[in-house]
Design an enzyme around this catalytic site. Structure first.
Site, mmCIF file in Angstrom:
data_model
loop_
_atom_site.group_PDB
_atom_site.id
_atom_site.type_symbol
_atom_site.label_atom_id
_atom_site.label_comp_id
_atom_site.label_asym_id
_atom_site.label_seq_id
_atom_site.Cartn_x
_atom_site.Cartn_y
_atom_site.Cartn_z
ATOM 1 N N SER A 33 -6.112 6.015 -6.567
ATOM 2 C CA SER A 33 -6.836 6.080 -5.447
ATOM 3 C C SER A 33 -7.565 7.383 -5.465
ATOM 4 C CB SER A 33 -5.879 6.140 -4.197
ATOM 5 O OG SER A 33 -5.340 4.957 -4.258
ATOM 6 N N HIS A 64 -11.123 1.981 -3.977
ATOM 7 C CA HIS A 64 -11.023 1.370 -5.469
ATOM 8 C C HIS A 64 -12.394 0.429 -5.659
ATOM 9 C CE1 HIS A 64 -6.789 2.435 -6.559
ATOM 10 N NE2 HIS A 64 -6.665 2.765 -5.334
ATOM 11 N N HIS A 86 -3.055 -3.334 -6.166
ATOM 12 C CA HIS A 86 -1.399 -3.123 -5.844
ATOM 13 C C HIS A 86 -0.748 -4.092 -5.194
ATOM 14 C CE1 HIS A 86 -4.160 0.550 -5.434
ATOM 15 N NE2 HIS A 86 -3.246 1.122 -5.833
ATOM 16 N N TYR A 88 1.184 -4.061 -2.677
ATOM 17 C CA TYR A 88 0.976 -4.067 -1.304
ATOM 18 C C TYR A 88 -0.141 -4.719 -0.855
ATOM 19 C CZ TYR A 88 -2.052 -0.108 -1.625
ATOM 20 O OH TYR A 88 -3.204 0.841 -1.819
ATOM 21 N N GLU A 89 -1.137 -4.977 -1.562
ATOM 22 C CA GLU A 89 -2.290 -5.721 -1.111
ATOM 23 C C GLU A 89 -1.746 -7.490 -0.802
ATOM 24 O OE1 GLU A 89 -6.087 -4.709 -2.943
ATOM 25 O OE2 GLU A 89 -4.648 -3.633 -4.259
ATOM 26 N N ALA A 116 -2.527 8.625 -7.633
ATOM 27 C CA ALA A 116 -2.574 9.555 -6.430
ATOM 28 C C ALA A 116 -1.232 9.527 -6.058
ATOM 29 C CB ALA A 116 -3.351 9.218 -5.318
ATOM 30 N N MET A 217 2.594 4.331 -5.187
ATOM 31 C CA MET A 217 2.629 2.823 -4.879
ATOM 32 C C MET A 217 2.091 1.975 -5.967
ATOM 33 S SD MET A 217 1.333 3.146 -0.872
ATOM 34 C CE MET A 217 1.732 4.264 0.063
ATOM 35 N N SER A 218 2.049 2.457 -7.232
ATOM 36 C CA SER A 218 1.456 1.705 -8.405
ATOM 37 C C SER A 218 2.192 2.209 -9.724
ATOM 38 C CB SER A 218 0.070 2.256 -8.336
ATOM 39 O OG SER A 218 -0.001 3.419 -8.732
ATOM 40 N N ASN A 241 -0.736 15.005 -1.932
ATOM 41 C CA ASN A 241 -0.273 15.695 -0.718
ATOM 42 C C ASN A 241 1.138 16.048 -0.844
ATOM 43 O OD1 ASN A 241 -0.068 12.632 -0.789
ATOM 44 N ND2 ASN A 241 1.665 13.027 0.495
ATOM 45 N N HIS A 253 -4.265 8.263 4.410
ATOM 46 C CA HIS A 253 -4.867 7.833 2.954
ATOM 47 C C HIS A 253 -6.058 8.646 2.714
ATOM 48 C CE1 HIS A 253 -6.199 5.140 -0.019
ATOM 49 N NE2 HIS A 253 -7.536 4.914 0.498
HETATM 50 N N1 HPA Z 1 3.623 8.509 -1.067
HETATM 51 C C1 HPA Z 1 3.176 7.540 -1.734
HETATM 52 N N2 HPA Z 1 2.079 7.199 -2.461
HETATM 53 C C2 HPA Z 1 1.155 7.894 -2.102
HETATM 54 C C3 HPA Z 1 1.441 9.328 -1.477
HETATM 55 C C4 HPA Z 1 2.807 9.515 -0.936
HETATM 56 O O1 HPA Z 1 3.084 10.577 -0.134
HETATM 57 N N3 HPA Z 1 0.363 10.121 -1.673
HETATM 58 C C5 HPA Z 1 -0.544 9.438 -2.533
HETATM 59 N N4 HPA Z 1 0.114 8.174 -2.577
#
Ligand code: HPA
Length: 278
Positions: A33, A64, A86, A88-89, A116, A217-218, A241, A253
């Site tokens: 991402s 994406h 992903h 989650y999609e 990310a 998440m990947s 972050n 996001h």
């Molecule tokens: N948590 C999960 N997935 C992420 C995060 C996060 O803080 N930042 C970017 N992808």
């Protein structure tokens, strides 16, 4: 929901790709991402939208692009996934990892996977890049392993080893490129969750206690499938972050996408340096 793909179905994708490009890459790169920009540096590319490929899921997430960019980077033929799929999609583990199966049948030996991630290690700052030295397969521990189902015996064993999921020689190469390029390269363990909700402060304190340095998440399902087929893997997390361990911050996001702009040039330098030495 597609539970698994046969070798014949995987090879239908492979044939479609081979009909549209004459490149025969050894190296693939999956862009996370906000990190899509690297694909724009690929020279003389053949571009194939995921939607043109049989069985291929399409990426539904902002940030994406959802296309294959096959071309040259640092004189190496590369197979770049500009956008990933992903869990989650709503796609199955088989769909999420189909691109890696396709890479294996295309003869690709090395997977460079980027993502990310939230920085769970308090020493990390947004904008850092972390070399993934191991992962916590929380999604798999919870019962979602991409290898569940009939084993593809032609590709790999029923019970593959995961003791060195992230290739030690490639990790060393990344460290040496980072030194030469003056890039601070953090290192640590990536925890893979399903998302799409970000973690609660209690989730994050649990992850930290469990030894996680970054969370996302990947990646983990793709790496398992890559290792099943004997690919060598290098993993890089872009820390977008700080994890919200005490509940005082909000994660969005948009923040992840914004951080990607600062992280992409570093990842590009690292990847270029690595490609020069492969
Ligand atoms: N948590 C999960 N997935 C992420 C995060 C996060 O803080 N930042 C970017 N992808």
């Amino acid at each position: 929901m597609i539970a698994h793909f046969s070798l014949e179905q995987i090879d239908e994708v492979v044939k479609t790709i081979q009909a549209r490009t004459s490149y025969r890459p050894r190296v693939s790169i999956v862009l996370g991402s906000g990190l899509n920009g690297l694909a724009d540096s690929v020279e003389k590319p053949d571009i194939i939208p995921f939607g043109d490929l049989p069985h291929f899921p399409v990426s539904t997430v902002m940030g994406h692009a959802g296309r294959l960019v096959i071309g040259e980077l640092e004189g190496q033929a590369v197979f770049v996934m500009q956008g990933r799929i992903h869990f989650y999609e709503g796609y199955s583990m088989a769909q999420v990892t189909l691109p890696v199966r396709v890479m294996q049948r295309l003869g690709i030996e090395i997977l460079i996977v980027t993502n990310a991630a939230g920085g769970v290690n308090p020493a990390f700052t947004p904008g850092d890049v972390m070399l993934i030295t191991d992962n916590l397969n929380l999604i798999g521990i919870a019962g979602q392993n991409p290898l569940i189902g009939p084993n593809l015996d032609k590709i790999g064993p029923r019970f593959p080893d995961m003791s060195q999921a992230y290739d030690r020689a490639l990790c060393d190469l990344a460290r040496s490129v980072a030194r030469k390029e003056n890039i601070i390269l953090q290192e640590g363990i990536y925890a893979g969750l399903s998302g799409p909700s970000f973690e609660s402060p209690a989730d994050l304190r649990f992850l930290r206690l469990a030894g996680a340095d970054s969370v996302g998440m990947s990646t983990v399902p793709e790496v398992i499938v890559a290792r099943h087929g004997g690919m060598r893997v290098l993993g890089l997390s872009g820390i977008s972050n700080k994890a919200n361990l005490d509940g005082s911050m909000v994660t969005t996001h948009e923040e992840v996408m914004e951080a990607g702009k600062h992280i992409t040039p570093k990842i590009e330098k690292l990847v270029r340096g690595i490609l020069r030495q492969l």
